[in-house]
Design a protein around this motif. Structure first.
Motif, mmCIF file in Angstrom:
data_model
loop_
_atom_site.group_PDB
_atom_site.id
_atom_site.type_symbol
_atom_site.label_atom_id
_atom_site.label_comp_id
_atom_site.label_asym_id
_atom_site.label_seq_id
_atom_site.Cartn_x
_atom_site.Cartn_y
_atom_site.Cartn_z
ATOM 1 N N TRP A 3 41.086 38.305 47.889
ATOM 2 C CA TRP A 3 41.539 39.238 48.911
ATOM 3 C C TRP A 3 43.051 39.213 48.981
ATOM 4 C CZ3 TRP A 3 37.464 35.956 50.785
ATOM 5 C CH2 TRP A 3 36.239 36.612 50.864
ATOM 6 N N THR A 25 44.077 46.894 50.331
ATOM 7 C CA THR A 25 42.808 47.576 50.082
ATOM 8 C C THR A 25 42.710 48.792 50.996
ATOM 9 O OG1 THR A 25 41.604 46.326 51.754
ATOM 10 C CG2 THR A 25 41.639 45.398 49.534
ATOM 11 N N ARG A 28 41.152 49.528 54.949
ATOM 12 C CA ARG A 28 41.633 48.212 55.359
ATOM 13 C C ARG A 28 40.464 47.349 55.839
ATOM 14 N NH1 ARG A 28 46.042 49.349 53.124
ATOM 15 N NH2 ARG A 28 47.656 50.473 54.223
ATOM 16 N N ARG A 29 40.604 46.046 55.632
ATOM 17 C CA ARG A 29 39.556 45.102 56.014
ATOM 18 C C ARG A 29 40.149 43.938 56.788
ATOM 19 N NH1 ARG A 29 35.204 46.175 52.667
ATOM 20 N NH2 ARG A 29 35.719 47.501 50.922
ATOM 21 N N GLU A 42 34.264 39.255 55.353
ATOM 22 C CA GLU A 42 35.119 40.427 55.510
ATOM 23 C C GLU A 42 34.359 41.530 56.222
ATOM 24 O OE1 GLU A 42 35.540 43.222 51.942
ATOM 25 O OE2 GLU A 42 35.202 41.265 51.022
ATOM 26 N N VAL A 43 35.119 42.375 56.916
ATOM 27 C CA VAL A 43 34.544 43.523 57.605
ATOM 28 C C VAL A 43 35.582 44.644 57.569
ATOM 29 C CG1 VAL A 43 35.322 42.770 59.896
ATOM 30 C CG2 VAL A 43 33.377 44.294 59.706
ATOM 31 N N GLU A 44 35.123 45.862 57.340
ATOM 32 C CA GLU A 44 36.041 46.997 57.352
ATOM 33 C C GLU A 44 36.466 47.294 58.775
ATOM 34 O OE1 GLU A 44 34.647 50.481 55.351
ATOM 35 O OE2 GLU A 44 34.198 49.383 53.524
ATOM 36 N N ALA A 50 40.912 52.353 59.588
ATOM 37 C CA ALA A 50 40.686 51.916 58.214
ATOM 38 C C ALA A 50 41.738 52.407 57.233
ATOM 39 C CB ALA A 50 39.295 52.358 57.750
#
Length: 67
Positions: A3, A25, A28-29, A42-44, A50
């Motif tokens: 990450w 990314t 976004r996360r 991880e979570v969006e 986002a």
């Protein structure tokens, strides 16, 4: 799993879990590291954040919040 994290932003620590935003990314996360189990997750971010250029996370009354 790798990450990319923006270390210039401050991590948020809540109940033994460290949270960061992965800025390299899209969407976004939020990356979380659990200190007790030494595991990552991880979570969006929500759709409205986002694709934000500079989302921000913080501790709000013991809960993780974002804007």
């Amino acid at each position: 799993m790798r990450w990319p994290l923006n270390y210039s932003s401050m991590p948020v620590v809540i109940d033994g879990v460290i949270h960061w935003i992965a800025f390299d990314t899209l969407p976004r996360r939020i990356i979380s590291f659990y200190l007790t189990s030494e595991e990552f997750s991880e979570v969006e971010l929500p759709e409205c954040l986002a694709h934000s250029r500079y989302p921000y996370i913080f501790n709000f009354k013991g809960s993780l919040a974002a804007y």
